[in-house]
Design an enzyme around this catalytic site. Structure first.
Site, PDB file in Angstrom:
ATOM      1  CB  ILE A  13      -0.639  -0.081   1.003  1.00  0.00           C
ATOM      2  CG1 ILE A  13      -1.667  -1.167   1.244  1.00  0.00           C
ATOM      3  CG2 ILE A  13      -2.004   1.314   0.821  1.00  0.00           C
ATOM      4  CD1 ILE A  13      -2.620  -1.326   2.666  1.00  0.00           C
ATOM      5  CG  ASN A  33      13.097  -2.435   8.259  1.00  0.00           C
ATOM      6  OD1 ASN A  33      12.338  -2.710   7.705  1.00  0.00           O
ATOM      7  ND2 ASN A  33      13.131  -2.749   9.626  1.00  0.00           N
ATOM      8  CG  ASP A  59      14.230  -1.726  12.796  1.00  0.00           C
ATOM      9  OD1 ASP A  59      14.846  -2.533  13.490  1.00  0.00           O
ATOM     10  OD2 ASP A  59      13.248  -1.272  13.093  1.00  0.00           O
ATOM     11  CG  PHE A  82       1.851   2.986   4.567  1.00  0.00           C
ATOM     12  CD1 PHE A  82       2.137   3.994   4.092  1.00  0.00           C
ATOM     13  CD2 PHE A  82       0.518   2.686   4.544  1.00  0.00           C
ATOM     14  CE1 PHE A  82       1.481   4.782   2.966  1.00  0.00           C
ATOM     15  CE2 PHE A  82      -0.455   3.462   3.859  1.00  0.00           C
ATOM     16  CZ  PHE A  82       0.021   4.491   2.711  1.00  0.00           C
ATOM     17  CG  ASN A 101       8.799  -4.737  13.983  1.00  0.00           C
ATOM     18  OD1 ASN A 101      10.288  -3.652  13.899  1.00  0.00           O
ATOM     19  ND2 ASN A 101       7.246  -3.871  12.588  1.00  0.00           N
ATOM     20  CB  SER A 126      -6.852  -3.151  10.085  1.00  0.00           C
ATOM     21  OG  SER A 126      -7.087  -3.910   9.570  1.00  0.00           O
ATOM     22  CE1 TYR A 151      -3.647  -6.938  10.863  1.00  0.00           C
ATOM     23  CE2 TYR A 151      -1.145  -5.703  11.247  1.00  0.00           C
ATOM     24  CZ  TYR A 151      -2.843  -6.017  10.253  1.00  0.00           C
ATOM     25  OH  TYR A 151      -2.866  -4.807   9.175  1.00  0.00           O
ATOM     26  CE  LYS A 155      -1.730  -1.941  11.297  1.00  0.00           C
ATOM     27  NZ  LYS A 155      -1.244  -0.863  11.086  1.00  0.00           N
ATOM     28  CG  PHE A 180     -12.751  -2.048   4.804  1.00  0.00           C
ATOM     29  CD1 PHE A 180     -12.948  -1.317   5.710  1.00  0.00           C
ATOM     30  CD2 PHE A 180     -13.981  -2.859   5.940  1.00  0.00           C
ATOM     31  CE1 PHE A 180     -13.451  -0.199   6.737  1.00  0.00           C
ATOM     32  CE2 PHE A 180     -14.999  -2.794   7.441  1.00  0.00           C
ATOM     33  CZ  PHE A 180     -14.912  -1.448   7.285  1.00  0.00           C
ATOM     34  CG  LEU A 202      -9.728 -15.475  -1.250  1.00  0.00           C
ATOM     35  CD1 LEU A 202      -9.893 -16.337  -1.115  1.00  0.00           C
ATOM     36  CD2 LEU A 202     -11.213 -14.193  -1.181  1.00  0.00           C
ATOM     37  NE  ARG A 233     -12.576 -11.190   6.109  1.00  0.00           N
ATOM     38  CZ  ARG A 233     -13.268 -12.214   6.654  1.00  0.00           C
ATOM     39  NH1 ARG A 233     -14.407 -11.552   6.336  1.00  0.00           N
ATOM     40  NH2 ARG A 233     -12.561 -12.528   7.636  1.00  0.00           N
TER      41      ARG A 233
HETATM   42  C1  WQD Z   1     -10.384 -13.081   3.711  1.00  0.00           C
HETATM   43  C2  WQD Z   1     -10.681 -14.520   3.489  1.00  0.00           C
HETATM   44  C3  WQD Z   1      -9.976 -16.267   4.533  1.00  0.00           C
HETATM   45  C4  WQD Z   1      -7.426 -17.493   1.650  1.00  0.00           C
HETATM   46  C5  WQD Z   1      -6.452  -9.360   6.459  1.00  0.00           C
HETATM   47  C6  WQD Z   1      -6.412  -9.217   7.753  1.00  0.00           C
HETATM   48  C7  WQD Z   1      -6.822  -6.985   8.303  1.00  0.00           C
HETATM   49  C8  WQD Z   1      -6.290  -7.040   6.605  1.00  0.00           C
HETATM   50  C9  WQD Z   1      -6.985  -7.702   5.356  1.00  0.00           C
HETATM   51  C10 WQD Z   1      -4.522  -5.247   6.619  1.00  0.00           C
HETATM   52  C11 WQD Z   1     -11.655 -14.727   4.613  1.00  0.00           C
HETATM   53  C12 WQD Z   1     -11.026 -16.456   3.554  1.00  0.00           C
HETATM   54  C13 WQD Z   1      -8.337 -16.584   2.778  1.00  0.00           C
HETATM   55  C14 WQD Z   1      -7.089 -18.560   1.459  1.00  0.00           C
HETATM   56  C15 WQD Z   1      -9.386 -18.319   1.996  1.00  0.00           C
HETATM   57  N1  WQD Z   1      -4.626  -6.445   6.486  1.00  0.00           N
HETATM   58  N2  WQD Z   1      -9.545 -17.154   3.079  1.00  0.00           N
HETATM   59  N3  WQD Z   1      -8.062 -19.285   1.112  1.00  0.00           N
HETATM   60  O1  WQD Z   1      -8.345 -12.156   6.978  1.00  0.00           O
HETATM   61  O2  WQD Z   1     -10.521 -10.924   6.301  1.00  0.00           O
HETATM   62  O3  WQD Z   1      -7.483  -9.824   6.880  1.00  0.00           O
HETATM   63  O4  WQD Z   1      -6.180  -8.500   5.456  1.00  0.00           O
HETATM   64  O5  WQD Z   1      -5.045  -4.281   6.373  1.00  0.00           O
HETATM   65  O6  WQD Z   1      -5.850  -6.954   9.043  1.00  0.00           O
HETATM   66  O7  WQD Z   1      -7.097  -9.335   8.940  1.00  0.00           O
HETATM   67  O8  WQD Z   1      -7.830 -11.536   5.053  1.00  0.00           O
HETATM   68  O9  WQD Z   1      -7.626 -12.220   2.869  1.00  0.00           O
HETATM   69  O10 WQD Z   1      -6.482 -13.732   4.416  1.00  0.00           O
HETATM   70  O11 WQD Z   1      -8.661 -13.699   4.150  1.00  0.00           O
HETATM   71  O12 WQD Z   1     -10.366 -19.060   2.359  1.00  0.00           O
HETATM   72  O13 WQD Z   1      -6.052 -19.056   0.928  1.00  0.00           O
HETATM   73  O14 WQD Z   1     -10.549 -15.282   2.529  1.00  0.00           O
HETATM   74  O15 WQD Z   1     -10.906 -17.685   5.425  1.00  0.00           O
HETATM   75  O16 WQD Z   1     -12.945 -15.619   5.714  1.00  0.00           O
HETATM   76  P1  WQD Z   1      -8.526 -11.291   6.069  1.00  0.00           P
HETATM   77  P2  WQD Z   1      -7.483 -12.837   3.869  1.00  0.00           P
END
Ligand code: WQD
Length: 352
Positions: A13, A33, A59, A82, A101, A126, A151, A155, A180, A202, A233
């Site tokens: 980002i 870093n 760092d 960030f 960290n 987040s 994590y 935040k 999001f 994902l 999501r």
């Molecule tokens: C999304 C959905 C998984 C991988 C994270 C961080 C959050 C933010 C956004 C920073 C979930 C499903 C995932 C896979 C799957 N980050 N999934 N198979 O957990 O919503 O949020 O990223 O700002 O802080 O926690 O994102 O992409 O890991 O998961 O089914 O191989 O996809 O179960 O429902 P998440 P994600």
């Protein structure tokens, strides 16, 4: 030209935000870093903007080294922060690494903000701060619930630290931006997401499976109480997220803020299920994705998506990219990574 210090600017980002800042007339310096990123991403930024970005390979947990950056740059107009570790799974395995960290770096930075009277501070937060919300869409007033991981706690704590700091720091105004699910890549496909190792998120898991880097991906549960059983999501294009940072700075520079610390949700407002996201990818890529339904992932939020009215109204921000464009840029970027394997492959340390 106002000079903006971007920490973590070699990250996903951060790099996209540097492009947007430059395209909107800001000068940018970067602090990264490179333990979780490659400085070579700035080559892509330079190709897009024509500007060479100076990166301080520092760092932020080292206060003296951080302080020295401010001594060398006495005209920093604002900071976008960030730099942080962001793997939910890793944070569960190594909570102290994450608390040290993510919080030490923030505190060092805020000490410099105070010392050098930096007027504006934008924090990368987040939707994780909401935990598992009872009601969706969530607004900025939705009370945070217990985070689902260390994590997420960094935040939540980061927001509290900044909030209290802003009350005491007469000269500094702050903005917390709650992302999001950022996905996709810059339309030029010169910068994009570079997950280290097996992707937890994902969309990189989808694109790496589609290109054959992963044999198969798992959908973590299809037995949730949602329209198709998979989690919901709010996927949002990284360039829409990036532009919100520029608008946030301009909002502060124009003194439009009514509070010392403002909070904004950055989501499209559309809830999309995991299976719907996969279908959207298959539609734009023409690839039949090899996935299996697996067990639920501990800590997963069932459904979360944004009410983004405040960012629209106050920042004049509006997400532009569709889900299909998110998937098509993510796919084109994965194909580019494969083509440039010599450039991006292996450990980041080999790239530095
Ligand atoms: C999304 C959905 C998984 C991988 C994270 C961080 C959050 C933010 C956004 C920073 C979930 C499903 C995932 C896979 C799957 N980050 N999934 N198979 O957990 O919503 O949020 O990223 O700002 O802080 O926690 O994102 O992409 O890991 O998961 O089914 O191989 O996809 O179960 O429902 P998440 P994600």
């Amino acid at each position: 030209m106002k000079k903006i210090l971007v920490t973590g600017g070699c990250g996903y980002i951060g790099s996209h935000t540097i492009v947007d800042l430059i395209e909107n007339g800001f000068e940018v310096i970067c602090v990264d870093n490179n333990v979780r990123s490659s400085p070579r991403i700035l080559e892509g930024v330079e190709k897009i903007t024509g500007k060479k970005i100076k990166n301080y390979k520092v760092d932020l947990c080292n206060y003296d080294d951080t302080f020295a950056i401010f001594q060398e740059n006495d005209n920093i107009a604002g900071i976008i922060h960030f730099a942080a570790f962001k793997s939910v799974g890793e944070s569960v395995e190594q909570p102290l690494l994450y608390f040290e960290n993510n919080l030490q770096s923030l505190i060092n930075l805020l000490k410099c903000v105070q010392e050098f009277e930096i007027p504006y501070f934008v924090f990368s937060s987040s939707c994780t701060v909401y935990g598992n919300p009872d009601i969706v869409p969530v607004t900025e007033m939705t009370p945070p619930k217990p985070a689902e991981s260390p994590y997420g706690y960094t935040k939540q704590m980061g927001e509290q630290i900044i909030n209290e700091f802003s009350k005491a720091a007469a000269k500094t105004k702050c903005i917390l931006l709650r992302y999001f699910n950022p996905v996709g890549a810059h339309p030029t496909i010169l910068i994009g997401e570079m997950p280290i190792g097996r992707p937890a998120n994902l969309v990189p898991a989808i694109t790496q499976t589609a290109i054959g880097k992963l044999p198969q991906m798992q959908v973590y549960g299809d037995d949730y109480d949602t329209r198709d059983g998979s989690c919901i999501r709010d996927f949002i294009h990284v360039c829409d997220i990036a532009h919100a940072h520029t608008l946030g700075l301009e909002f502060l520079l124009a003194k439009k803020n009514t509070k010392k610390c403002e909070v904004f949700n950055l989501g499209t407002g559309n809830g999309v299920t995991v299976l719907e996201a996969i279908k959207a990818f298959e539609k734009v890529s023409g690839v039949k994705l090899n996935y299996a339904i697996g067990p639920r992932r501990p800590g997963d939020v069932i459904a979360i998506y944004a009410n983004n009215d405040l960012a629209k109204k106050q920042l004049g921000w509006k997400p532009h990219y569709s889900l299909e464009e998110m998937m098509s840029t993510a796919w084109r970027w994965e194909q580019k990574l494969k083509a440039d394997e010599k450039f991006y492959n292996g450990k980041f340390s080999e790239l530095n």
